[in-house]
Design a protein around this motif. Structure first.
Motif, PDB file in Angstrom:
ATOM      1  N   ALA A  90      -7.150 -18.998 -12.222  1.00 34.65           N
ATOM      2  CA  ALA A  90      -6.811 -20.156 -13.059  1.00 34.65           C
ATOM      3  C   ALA A  90      -5.313 -20.174 -13.371  1.00 34.65           C
ATOM      4  CB  ALA A  90      -7.629 -20.144 -14.345  1.00 34.65           C
ATOM      5  N   LEU A  91      -4.732 -19.028 -13.690  1.00 36.03           N
ATOM      6  CA  LEU A  91      -3.282 -18.963 -13.942  1.00 36.03           C
ATOM      7  C   LEU A  91      -2.496 -19.337 -12.697  1.00 36.03           C
ATOM      8  CD1 LEU A  91      -2.808 -15.751 -16.099  1.00 36.03           C
ATOM      9  CD2 LEU A  91      -2.209 -18.095 -16.746  1.00 36.03           C
ATOM     10  N   ARG A  92      -2.948 -18.846 -11.545  1.00 33.04           N
ATOM     11  CA  ARG A  92      -2.274 -19.163 -10.283  1.00 33.04           C
ATOM     12  C   ARG A  92      -2.304 -20.674 -10.030  1.00 33.04           C
ATOM     13  NH1 ARG A  92      -0.730 -16.733  -5.634  1.00 33.04           N
ATOM     14  NH2 ARG A  92      -1.578 -14.717  -6.236  1.00 33.04           N
ATOM     15  N   GLN A  93      -3.454 -21.292 -10.195  1.00 32.36           N
ATOM     16  CA  GLN A  93      -3.555 -22.725  -9.943  1.00 32.36           C
ATOM     17  C   GLN A  93      -2.714 -23.525 -10.930  1.00 32.36           C
ATOM     18  OE1 GLN A  93      -7.694 -23.850  -9.649  1.00 32.36           O
ATOM     19  NE2 GLN A  93      -7.872 -22.972  -7.610  1.00 32.36           N
ATOM     20  N   TRP A  94      -2.696 -23.122 -12.183  1.00 36.96           N
ATOM     21  CA  TRP A  94      -1.872 -23.810 -13.179  1.00 36.96           C
ATOM     22  C   TRP A  94      -0.394 -23.674 -12.799  1.00 36.96           C
ATOM     23  CZ3 TRP A  94       1.927 -22.242 -16.609  1.00 36.96           C
ATOM     24  CH2 TRP A  94       2.304 -23.196 -17.555  1.00 36.96           C
ATOM     25  N   GLY A  95       0.022 -22.460 -12.427  1.00 36.32           N
ATOM     26  CA  GLY A  95       1.407 -22.236 -12.025  1.00 36.32           C
ATOM     27  C   GLY A  95       1.794 -23.038 -10.793  1.00 36.32           C
ATOM     28  N   PHE A 152       6.517 -25.286  -9.865  1.00 33.39           N
ATOM     29  CA  PHE A 152       7.279 -25.230  -8.623  1.00 33.39           C
ATOM     30  C   PHE A 152       7.740 -26.619  -8.203  1.00 33.39           C
ATOM     31  CE2 PHE A 152       5.042 -21.271  -8.547  1.00 33.39           C
ATOM     32  CZ  PHE A 152       5.879 -20.393  -7.874  1.00 33.39           C
ATOM     33  N   GLU A 153       8.952 -26.668  -7.694  1.00 33.06           N
ATOM     34  CA  GLU A 153       9.467 -27.892  -7.068  1.00 33.06           C
ATOM     35  C   GLU A 153       8.978 -27.896  -5.617  1.00 33.06           C
ATOM     36  OE1 GLU A 153      11.055 -30.263  -8.709  1.00 33.06           O
ATOM     37  OE2 GLU A 153      11.047 -29.087 -10.558  1.00 33.06           O
ATOM     38  N   VAL A 201       9.815 -21.887  -2.290  1.00 30.71           N
ATOM     39  CA  VAL A 201       8.868 -21.005  -1.622  1.00 30.71           C
ATOM     40  C   VAL A 201       7.840 -20.574  -2.661  1.00 30.71           C
ATOM     41  CG1 VAL A 201       8.593 -18.775  -0.462  1.00 30.71           C
ATOM     42  CG2 VAL A 201      10.587 -20.211   0.031  1.00 30.71           C
ATOM     43  N   ILE A 202       6.565 -20.578  -2.251  1.00 30.25           N
ATOM     44  CA  ILE A 202       5.472 -20.256  -3.163  1.00 30.25           C
ATOM     45  C   ILE A 202       4.438 -19.418  -2.431  1.00 30.25           C
ATOM     46  CG2 ILE A 202       4.285 -22.408  -2.570  1.00 30.25           C
ATOM     47  CD1 ILE A 202       3.228 -22.559  -5.436  1.00 30.25           C
ATOM     48  N   THR A 203       3.818 -18.479  -3.138  1.00 29.37           N
ATOM     49  CA  THR A 203       2.685 -17.769  -2.549  1.00 29.37           C
ATOM     50  C   THR A 203       1.420 -18.540  -2.912  1.00 29.37           C
ATOM     51  OG1 THR A 203       2.351 -16.348  -4.481  1.00 29.37           O
ATOM     52  CG2 THR A 203       3.815 -15.520  -2.737  1.00 29.37           C
ATOM     53  N   ARG A 204       0.485 -18.565  -1.988  1.00 31.51           N
ATOM     54  CA  ARG A 204      -0.776 -19.285  -2.205  1.00 31.51           C
ATOM     55  C   ARG A 204      -1.926 -18.400  -1.746  1.00 31.51           C
ATOM     56  NH1 ARG A 204       0.351 -25.508  -0.818  1.00 31.51           N
ATOM     57  NH2 ARG A 204       2.606 -25.454  -0.943  1.00 31.51           N
ATOM     58  N   VAL A 205      -3.107 -18.742  -2.187  1.00 29.61           N
ATOM     59  CA  VAL A 205      -4.298 -18.055  -1.696  1.00 29.61           C
ATOM     60  C   VAL A 205      -5.113 -19.037  -0.869  1.00 29.61           C
ATOM     61  CG1 VAL A 205      -4.410 -16.394  -3.591  1.00 29.61           C
ATOM     62  CG2 VAL A 205      -5.631 -18.549  -3.784  1.00 29.61           C
ATOM     63  N   PRO A 239      -9.485 -26.872  -7.074  1.00 33.36           N
ATOM     64  CA  PRO A 239      -8.961 -26.598  -8.422  1.00 33.36           C
ATOM     65  C   PRO A 239     -10.105 -26.233  -9.370  1.00 33.36           C
ATOM     66  CG  PRO A 239      -8.024 -28.617  -7.548  1.00 33.36           C
ATOM     67  CD  PRO A 239      -9.106 -28.186  -6.589  1.00 33.36           C
ATOM     68  N   MET A 240      -9.839 -25.265 -10.234  1.00 38.44           N
ATOM     69  CA  MET A 240     -10.848 -24.818 -11.182  1.00 38.44           C
ATOM     70  C   MET A 240     -10.949 -25.806 -12.330  1.00 38.44           C
ATOM     71  SD  MET A 240      -9.907 -20.810 -11.167  1.00 38.44           S
ATOM     72  CE  MET A 240     -11.300 -20.377 -12.155  1.00 38.44           C
ATOM     73  N   THR A 241     -12.145 -25.943 -12.843  1.00 42.22           N
ATOM     74  CA  THR A 241     -12.377 -26.802 -13.994  1.00 42.22           C
ATOM     75  C   THR A 241     -13.402 -26.142 -14.901  1.00 42.22           C
ATOM     76  OG1 THR A 241     -14.163 -28.017 -12.915  1.00 42.22           O
ATOM     77  CG2 THR A 241     -11.942 -28.922 -12.675  1.00 42.22           C
ATOM     78  N   VAL A 242     -13.460 -26.618 -16.123  1.00 42.84           N
ATOM     79  CA  VAL A 242     -14.533 -26.235 -17.031  1.00 42.84           C
ATOM     80  C   VAL A 242     -15.578 -27.326 -16.894  1.00 42.84           C
ATOM     81  CG1 VAL A 242     -15.164 -25.798 -19.436  1.00 42.84           C
ATOM     82  CG2 VAL A 242     -12.914 -25.076 -18.578  1.00 42.84           C
ATOM     83  N   THR A 243     -16.778 -26.929 -16.564  1.00 41.84           N
ATOM     84  CA  THR A 243     -17.809 -27.900 -16.217  1.00 41.84           C
ATOM     85  C   THR A 243     -19.013 -27.765 -17.149  1.00 41.84           C
ATOM     86  OG1 THR A 243     -17.104 -27.634 -13.920  1.00 41.84           O
ATOM     87  CG2 THR A 243     -19.183 -28.770 -14.284  1.00 41.84           C
ATOM     88  N   ALA A 244     -19.507 -28.901 -17.626  1.00 48.11           N
ATOM     89  CA  ALA A 244     -20.709 -28.924 -18.458  1.00 48.11           C
ATOM     90  C   ALA A 244     -21.929 -28.641 -17.597  1.00 48.11           C
ATOM     91  CB  ALA A 244     -20.844 -30.287 -19.132  1.00 48.11           C
TER      92      ALA A 244
END
Length: 166
Positions: free
Chosen positions: A94-99, A104-105, A109-113, A124-129
């Motif tokens: 979740a922190l990675r996706q938010w970052g 980043f512009e 250069v960015i690291t991704r998974v 993208p992660m979400t909080v789901t009912a």
């Protein structure tokens, strides 16, 4: 609230911060999620002073996030994530996706998974009912009860009612 008081708070976020809430710890956890287990490898990758790394690893072992195992080769020790530690994967994701989304512009250069099977980025992660609706901060009510009690026994925490929808 003082840092030591966080571990006795009724808020799960406060308690989580008391165990893993600093940059060095998150970097250790990130690298552990990617297979790093040895002190020297953590030290090289993160660039943290030995005394700080030792303290963080000792704390992570003490709170049950890592366990120490003897290395298969040589006389060194390895820091291996426990189930409790592996469960932090979702927090780091979740922190990675938010970052990725906000820090980043386009030309940086960015690291991704990526998913090892498909080679594609995770959704993208979400909080789901329970019914599948995506929940935002305005859809959440903080309630309080004993941890063992059913959620139906919980009472709203004062000052945390949902904002009215417009």
């Amino acid at each position: 609230m003082k840092r030591q008081e966080l571990m006795h708070s009724s808020c799960p976020i406060d308690r989580a911060i008391s165990e893993v809430g600093d940059a060095w710890t998150f970097q250790i956890l990130r690298d552990a999620m990617h297979g790093v287990t040895r002190f020297t490898d953590f030290s090289k990758r993160i660039g943290v002073a030995s005394n700080i790394l030792t303290a963080r690893l000792q704390k992570l072992v003490a709170v049950g996030i890592f366990e120490i195992q003897e290395a298969a080769l040589g006389n060194s020790r390895e820091y291996v994530l426990t189930d409790k530690g592996r469960d932090l994967h979702i927090v780091l994701a979740a922190l990675r996706q938010w970052g990725q989304s906000h820090l980043f512009e386009d030309d940086e250069v960015i690291t991704r998974v990526v998913d090892t099977r498909t080679g594609r980025q995770p959704r993208p992660m979400t909080v789901t009912a329970e019914d599948g609706r995506e929940l935002g901060p305005e859809d959440i009510l903080v309630v309080q009860s004993r941890a063992a009690d059913p959620i139906e026994a919980a009472a709203p925490v004062t000052g945390t009612s949902p904002r009215p929808k417009i």
